[in-house]
Design a protein around this motif. Structure first.
Motif, PDB file in Angstrom:
ATOM      1  N   THR A 214      22.881  83.065  15.280  1.00  0.00           N
ATOM      2  CA  THR A 214      22.202  82.029  14.484  1.00  0.00           C
ATOM      3  C   THR A 214      22.544  82.136  13.006  1.00  0.00           C
ATOM      4  N   PRO A 215      23.061  81.057  12.432  1.00  0.00           N
ATOM      5  CA  PRO A 215      23.296  81.046  10.979  1.00  0.00           C
ATOM      6  C   PRO A 215      21.968  81.135  10.229  1.00  0.00           C
ATOM      7  N   PHE A 239      23.835  68.965   9.077  1.00  0.00           N
ATOM      8  CA  PHE A 239      23.533  70.399   8.989  1.00  0.00           C
ATOM      9  C   PHE A 239      22.047  70.626   8.723  1.00  0.00           C
ATOM     10  N   LEU A 240      21.439  69.737   7.943  1.00  0.00           N
ATOM     11  CA  LEU A 240      19.997  69.841   7.686  1.00  0.00           C
ATOM     12  C   LEU A 240      19.226  69.665   8.999  1.00  0.00           C
ATOM     13  N   ARG A 244      16.713  72.366  11.245  1.00  0.00           N
ATOM     14  CA  ARG A 244      15.377  72.083  11.791  1.00  0.00           C
ATOM     15  C   ARG A 244      15.327  72.383  13.290  1.00  0.00           C
ATOM     16  N   VAL A 245      16.377  71.957  14.015  1.00  0.00           N
ATOM     17  CA  VAL A 245      16.441  72.191  15.466  1.00  0.00           C
ATOM     18  C   VAL A 245      16.354  73.680  15.767  1.00  0.00           C
ATOM     19  N   GLY A 247      14.808  75.821  14.105  1.00  0.00           N
ATOM     20  CA  GLY A 247      13.550  76.385  13.625  1.00  0.00           C
ATOM     21  C   GLY A 247      13.638  77.011  12.244  1.00  0.00           C
ATOM     22  N   LEU A 248      14.702  76.704  11.514  1.00  0.00           N
ATOM     23  CA  LEU A 248      14.863  77.236  10.149  1.00  0.00           C
ATOM     24  C   LEU A 248      14.322  76.224   9.139  1.00  0.00           C
ATOM     25  N   CYS A 249      13.597  76.719   8.159  1.00  0.00           N
ATOM     26  CA  CYS A 249      13.025  75.834   7.136  1.00  0.00           C
ATOM     27  C   CYS A 249      13.924  75.790   5.911  1.00  0.00           C
ATOM     28  N   PRO A 250      14.335  74.592   5.478  1.00  0.00           N
ATOM     29  CA  PRO A 250      15.119  74.487   4.245  1.00  0.00           C
ATOM     30  C   PRO A 250      14.313  75.051   3.085  1.00  0.00           C
ATOM     31  N   ASN A 251      14.994  75.673   2.140  1.00  0.00           N
ATOM     32  CA  ASN A 251      14.290  76.189   0.963  1.00  0.00           C
ATOM     33  C   ASN A 251      14.530  75.279  -0.250  1.00  0.00           C
TER      34      ASN A 251
END
Length: 619
Positions: A214-215, A239-240, A244-245, A247-251
């Motif tokens: 996972t990146p 990529f955004l 989300r898919v 489960g990573l939250c953009p900062n």
């Protein structure tokens, strides 16, 4: 009295240390000692580790270590590793190396962690070559680098943009049986993005997903930034969505990158949509985010909206910085409202924000474009007075203004000044100067300037020579061949190809000399495919190879194992040699070539060349 032991105190000290209650932990050590107990190395290691993790002043850790030695507690490898990590973090690699030497003299052998810490310390100080040496020295101590060792080195190389060397490290890792982990991939993707090699970054990303890794948020932000930089906003948003898919939250940085990407393109509705999402997810826009919006409005020429964002920043308690004001100022200059730009400059000075080189360069360019050269020069003098160094944009704007006014002597004088000050002219500077000289029918001087600049090595690698080619007659093409030769001698084959192709593009047929130089150059540079292609073109055009080129081409083809191509060249060379005195030598070449004795073939060809038997392709 309570039948306790030192190990109990060790446990209490360790617990306090884990909670970063360092002073409490140390007071327990002193309390134990006062009651006849002797906390061991575990207690001191816990206190030292907590000290380094809390980023407390390194001198505190030094004092704890000194107390440890005075208490007759022997440091172990973990003690030294903790201290070495602390000094490396503080940027004091020399003290870390002193400890490294000391632990060996005390009979405490360094382990892989010790080496990894020092290698990382070197990399963070941009001393990657020293880190490499340390990596290689591990084998002498019977230690094998682990995955962390390689990740540290890869990170150091990526940080310095030395991506070509990364491939050698990856090859070595593969040979030792190490598989890339998430850290390796994330580092590589970020490194390729930073270099601008978006294709390779995407290849690494795809490979990473294929291996089930996972990146990170940082990786996705790097990929989004790369897509924004390339102007591919659809891919950036993809990529955004991927983030989300997974489960990573953009900062905050992810959102700001997207706001900037849309703003650069002038897509302000999309930029504000991202800004709303950013606020909804609990991130407050920073000065950098607002600066991106200001720039977007300036790009679209909506200066009132740019000023509105500036005012909005102030209302939200954010202080506009030099970038905020300089962006607005530059926008007014682009809108040909230099007087309003001057008002912005006065306002920023009143707010205590000092204009920088970009501020002055934007104003100077604005005045120059309005043919107000006198005011531009006044600003240039003011710039020098306040101690700001002019950059290539400042000089280019002024050089262009003087060229437009026909004052070429002043333009050339400014060019010389910028080179003397170590500011290398860019492609635009050269184009302005050469076009200025050409407009006054000083084409010979323009060509001489370009050639002179090349030989002084102040010409940028991406400069185009179309202006030079346009103004060359067939008689004058000797100067272009000299330029090609100069590039080939320095191994700058991309530039040599560019000039050569410019000749073809202007329907100026290269002569035998140009072909010989190019073929020899590509042989030396190791691009035998290109050299052989040029050779075939040359033969088709009816030109003969120079004897030196013959030998260079034969050597290169033999080295690369290009048997068919080698046979073709030798047959053609011998067929072109019609002197009866050379028959014996020709037979020798044929026999030895057939038997694969290439050293003899080359020796005979060299002798034939020396005796004048080989055709000489000099035009």
């Amino acid at each position: 009295m309570c039948y306790s032991t030192s190990s109990v105190f060790d446990l209490v000290v360790k617990s306090y240390s884990r909670l970063s209650l360092i002073d409490k932990a140390l007071s327990i050590v002193h309390l134990a000692q006062a009651h006849g107990f002797m906390p061991g190395v575990l207690s001191y290691n816990a206190v030292l580790d907590a000290t380094i993790r809390s980023k407390r002043n390194i001198s505190f850790a030094e004092n704890v270590f000194k107390e440890m030695l005075e208490s007759q507690v022997s440091p172990n490898v973990f003690t030294y590793n903790i201290l070495i990590r602390g000094f490396c973090f503080a940027g004091n690699i020399d003290v870390a190396l002193t400890l490294f030497d000391k632990m060996e003299t005390k009979g405490c052998l360094p382990n892989v962690v010790t080496y990894n810490t020092l290698i990382d310390g070197y990399c963070k100080l941009r001393k990657i070559d020293d880190g490499f040496k340390l990596l290689r020295s591990m084998a002498l101590k019977g230690l094998e680098p682990n995955l962390i060792s390689y990740n540290v080195v890869i990170n150091g190389l990526c940080r310095e943009g030395r991506m070509k060397e990364v491939s050698f490290v990856l090859t070595e890792m593969n040979r030792r049986g190490y598989s890339l982990d998430e850290v390796t991939y994330n580092t590589l993707i970020k490194g390729y993005c930073k270099e601008g090699n978006f294709h390779q970054a995407l290849v690494m990303h795809a490979e990473m997903l294929r291996h089930g890794l996972t990146p990170s948020v940082i990786t996705y932000t790097s990929l989004i930034h790369s897509m924004c930089k390339a102007g591919n906003m659809n891919r950036a948003m993809e990529f955004l969505d991927q983030m989300r898919v997974r489960g990573l939250c953009p900062n905050e940085r992810t959102y700001t990158t997207l706001v900037d990407g849309f703003s650069q393109k002038g897509y302000m509705n999309e930029a504000y949509r991202v800004l709303r999402e950013m606020n909804d997810n609990g991130f407050s826009p920073s000065v950098v985010t607002y600066n991106a919006l200001i720039n977007g409005h300036c790009v679209t020429g909506k200066m009132e909206d740019a000023i509105a964002v500036l005012e909005d920043m102030k209302e939200k308690g954010l202080s506009p910085d030099v970038v905020s004001y300089s962006t607005v100022l530059s926008g007014f200059c682009r809108s040909y409202d230099v007087d309003e730009a001057l008002r912005v400059k006065r306002e920023m000075v009143e707010k205590g924000i000092k204009p920088d080189t970009i501020t002055y360069s934007s104003l100077i360019q604005g005045f120059c474009e309005q043919r107000r050269t006198k005011e531009a020069c006044d600003l240039y003098e003011e710039m020098l007075r306040v101690g700001l160094p002019p950059d290539e944009f400042t000089y280019t704007a002024l050089i262009n203004a003087y060229c437009m006014e026909g004052d070429l002597e002043k333009a050339l004088q400014l060019h010389n000044e910028m080179v003397e000050k170590g500011v290398l002219p860019d492609v635009v500077t050269y184009s302005v100067l050469i076009n200025g000289l050409n407009k006054q029918s000083r084409t010979r001087e323009a060509k001489r300037l370009l050639l002179k600049l090349f030989y002084e090595e102040s010409v940028p690698s991406d400069v185009t020579y179309h202006t030079l080619i346009e103004n060359c007659s067939n008689i004058e093409f000797k100067s272009v061949v000299s330029l090609i030769k100069g590039f080939c001698m320095k191994g700058m084959m991309t530039e040599a190809d560019q000039v050569f192709e410019s000749m073809l593009g202007k329907n100026h047929k290269p002569d035998g000399t140009a072909y010989n130089i190019m073929i020899h150059g590509h042989c030396r540079a190791g691009d035998i495919r290109k050299a052989y292609t040029l050779y075939k073109e040359m033969v088709k055009s009816g030109f003969l190879l120079h004897t030196v080129t013959v030998i260079a081409l034969v050597k290169a083809l033999h080295k690369e194992g290009k048997v068919n191509e080698l046979n073709s060249v030798i047959v053609h060379v011998l067929r072109s040699c019609e002197l009866s005195e050379a028959e014996q030598a020709k037979v020798l070449v044929e026999i030895n070539h057939r038997e694969g004795n290439m050293d003899v073939v080359l020796d005979v060809l060299a002798e034939m060349a020396k005796d004048g038997f080989l055709p000489n392709g000099i035009s």
